[in-house]
Design a protein around this motif. Structure first.
Motif, mmCIF file in Angstrom:
data_model
loop_
_atom_site.group_PDB
_atom_site.id
_atom_site.type_symbol
_atom_site.label_atom_id
_atom_site.label_comp_id
_atom_site.label_asym_id
_atom_site.label_seq_id
_atom_site.Cartn_x
_atom_site.Cartn_y
_atom_site.Cartn_z
ATOM 1 N N LEU A 24 0.660 -1.279 0.130
ATOM 2 C CA LEU A 24 0.123 -0.065 0.026
ATOM 3 C C LEU A 24 0.975 1.212 -0.007
ATOM 4 O O LEU A 24 0.354 2.390 -0.508
ATOM 5 C CB LEU A 24 -0.908 -0.005 1.242
ATOM 6 C CG LEU A 24 -2.045 1.034 1.388
ATOM 7 C CD1 LEU A 24 -3.085 0.943 0.102
ATOM 8 C CD2 LEU A 24 -2.740 0.948 2.357
ATOM 9 N N ALA A 25 1.830 1.330 0.597
ATOM 10 C CA ALA A 25 2.878 2.399 0.769
ATOM 11 C C ALA A 25 3.509 2.569 -0.782
ATOM 12 O O ALA A 25 3.262 3.838 -0.911
ATOM 13 C CB ALA A 25 3.871 2.030 1.823
ATOM 14 N N ARG A 26 4.007 1.685 -1.244
ATOM 15 C CA ARG A 26 4.553 2.018 -2.549
ATOM 16 C C ARG A 26 3.436 2.528 -3.563
ATOM 17 O O ARG A 26 3.811 3.114 -4.400
ATOM 18 C CB ARG A 26 5.000 0.578 -3.174
ATOM 19 C CG ARG A 26 6.406 0.387 -2.560
ATOM 20 C CD ARG A 26 6.980 -0.908 -3.358
ATOM 21 N NE ARG A 26 6.291 -1.851 -3.118
ATOM 22 C CZ ARG A 26 6.394 -3.041 -4.098
ATOM 23 N NH1 ARG A 26 7.273 -3.252 -4.794
ATOM 24 N NH2 ARG A 26 5.641 -4.150 -3.899
ATOM 25 N N LEU A 27 2.144 1.965 -3.412
ATOM 26 C CA LEU A 27 1.060 2.409 -4.293
ATOM 27 C C LEU A 27 0.686 3.917 -3.973
ATOM 28 O O LEU A 27 0.550 4.616 -4.989
ATOM 29 C CB LEU A 27 -0.177 1.592 -4.107
ATOM 30 C CG LEU A 27 -0.009 0.049 -4.885
ATOM 31 C CD1 LEU A 27 -1.570 -0.526 -4.399
ATOM 32 C CD2 LEU A 27 -0.204 0.236 -6.110
ATOM 33 N N ARG A 28 0.964 4.486 -2.682
ATOM 34 C CA ARG A 28 0.454 5.580 -2.412
ATOM 35 C C ARG A 28 1.646 6.417 -2.972
ATOM 36 O O ARG A 28 1.398 7.717 -3.599
ATOM 37 C CB ARG A 28 0.482 5.873 -0.883
ATOM 38 C CG ARG A 28 -0.984 5.354 -0.425
ATOM 39 C CD ARG A 28 -1.070 5.537 1.001
ATOM 40 N NE ARG A 28 -2.323 5.045 1.506
ATOM 41 C CZ ARG A 28 -2.665 4.531 2.716
ATOM 42 N NH1 ARG A 28 -1.667 4.636 3.744
ATOM 43 N NH2 ARG A 28 -3.787 4.201 3.268
ATOM 44 N N ALA A 29 3.018 6.025 -2.715
ATOM 45 C CA ALA A 29 4.143 6.687 -3.263
ATOM 46 C C ALA A 29 4.071 7.014 -4.700
ATOM 47 O O ALA A 29 4.214 8.126 -5.219
ATOM 48 C CB ALA A 29 5.249 5.976 -3.090
ATOM 49 N N ALA A 30 3.570 5.948 -5.416
ATOM 50 C CA ALA A 30 3.502 6.203 -7.079
ATOM 51 C C ALA A 30 2.340 7.037 -7.424
ATOM 52 O O ALA A 30 2.520 7.771 -8.290
ATOM 53 C CB ALA A 30 3.241 4.605 -7.719
ATOM 54 N N SER A 31 1.152 6.943 -6.619
ATOM 55 C CA SER A 31 0.074 7.785 -6.848
ATOM 56 C C SER A 31 0.390 9.476 -6.588
ATOM 57 O O SER A 31 0.029 10.320 -7.467
ATOM 58 C CB SER A 31 -1.008 7.380 -5.879
ATOM 59 O OG SER A 31 -2.046 8.474 -6.161
ATOM 60 N N ASP A 32 1.221 9.506 -5.534
ATOM 61 C CA ASP A 32 1.904 10.835 -5.064
ATOM 62 C C ASP A 32 2.646 11.528 -6.328
ATOM 63 O O ASP A 32 2.393 12.590 -6.627
ATOM 64 C CB ASP A 32 2.376 11.059 -3.929
ATOM 65 C CG ASP A 32 1.636 10.823 -2.736
ATOM 66 O OD1 ASP A 32 0.179 10.789 -2.895
ATOM 67 O OD2 ASP A 32 1.945 10.621 -1.534
ATOM 68 N N ARG A 33 3.437 10.732 -6.589
ATOM 69 C CA ARG A 33 4.334 11.173 -8.073
ATOM 70 C C ARG A 33 3.647 11.387 -9.374
ATOM 71 O O ARG A 33 3.729 12.483 -9.931
ATOM 72 C CB ARG A 33 5.299 9.914 -8.231
ATOM 73 C CG ARG A 33 6.583 9.918 -7.189
ATOM 74 C CD ARG A 33 7.678 9.068 -7.853
ATOM 75 N NE ARG A 33 7.220 7.810 -8.068
ATOM 76 C CZ ARG A 33 7.209 6.576 -7.279
ATOM 77 N NH1 ARG A 33 7.658 6.818 -6.173
ATOM 78 N NH2 ARG A 33 6.925 5.416 -7.610
ATOM 79 N N ILE A 34 2.597 10.814 -9.508
ATOM 80 C CA ILE A 34 1.637 10.775 -10.710
ATOM 81 C C ILE A 34 0.962 12.177 -10.602
ATOM 82 O O ILE A 34 0.737 13.144 -11.462
ATOM 83 C CB ILE A 34 0.703 9.557 -10.898
ATOM 84 C CG1 ILE A 34 1.645 8.414 -11.432
ATOM 85 C CG2 ILE A 34 -0.342 10.246 -12.042
ATOM 86 C CD1 ILE A 34 0.659 7.166 -11.504
#
Length: 160
Positions: free
Chosen positions: A148-158
């Motif tokens: 979940l943390a990696r998904l949130r980080a990727a979402s934030d970058r996008i």
């Protein structure tokens, strides 16, 4: 030459102290009772056996009680076949053929009791095999699933 190492039977084994609910999910009922086992000197020894989780454990007597450290244990996952000894007319015998080529001979009080043990061991072997496969699948799925943390980080970058 060093003695042959047995990896399927443990003497005085220590089991993990924590047991999870998944260890007993849909597990066949445990079985226990008196059997004789043939030792390495070809002599029969009376022992109290019990099937639990993935072990066939034995104690010198039944007074050891549940949770006591067994005198020995056979990992059920290493059993490849249960066969009556056709070379002997004694229908009380049950031979366990192990994955490492070892043979363990057990003797019940009656042929009917031998049959109960054979059926219980076969049922437990199937359950352990299916249980292990389920655990492997869950582990593989958890490795494939992104955190979940990696998904949130990727979402934030996008989003930036």
């Amino acid at each position: 030459m060093p003695p042959k190492q047995r990896n399927t039977v443990s003497k005085r084994v220590q089991h993990r102290s924590s047991v999870t609910a998944t260890d007993f999910e849909l597990a066949p009922p445990p079985m226990s009772g008196r059997l004789q086992k043939k030792n390495r000197h070809n002599m029969w020894q009376k022992r109290y056996f019990e099937i639990s989780t993935h072990y066939l454990k034995y104690h010198k007597d039944e007074r050891a009680g549940p949770g006591a450290t067994p005198d020995g244990a056979v990992d059920i996952r290493a059993i490849r076949a249960f066969v009556p000894d056709s070379s002997v007319t004694d229908t009380r015998l049950l031979t366990l053929l192990m994955s490492d080529g070892e043979r363990y001979e057990l003797k019940a009080a009656t042929a009917a009791e031998r049959q109960k043990w054979a059926l219980s061991l076969e049922e437990r072997t199937r359950w352990v095999s299916n249980h292990d496969k389920e655990l492997e699948e869950k582990e593989a799925q958890s490795k494939e699933r992104p955190s979940l943390a990696r998904l949130r980080a990727a979402s934030d970058r996008i989003a930036r």
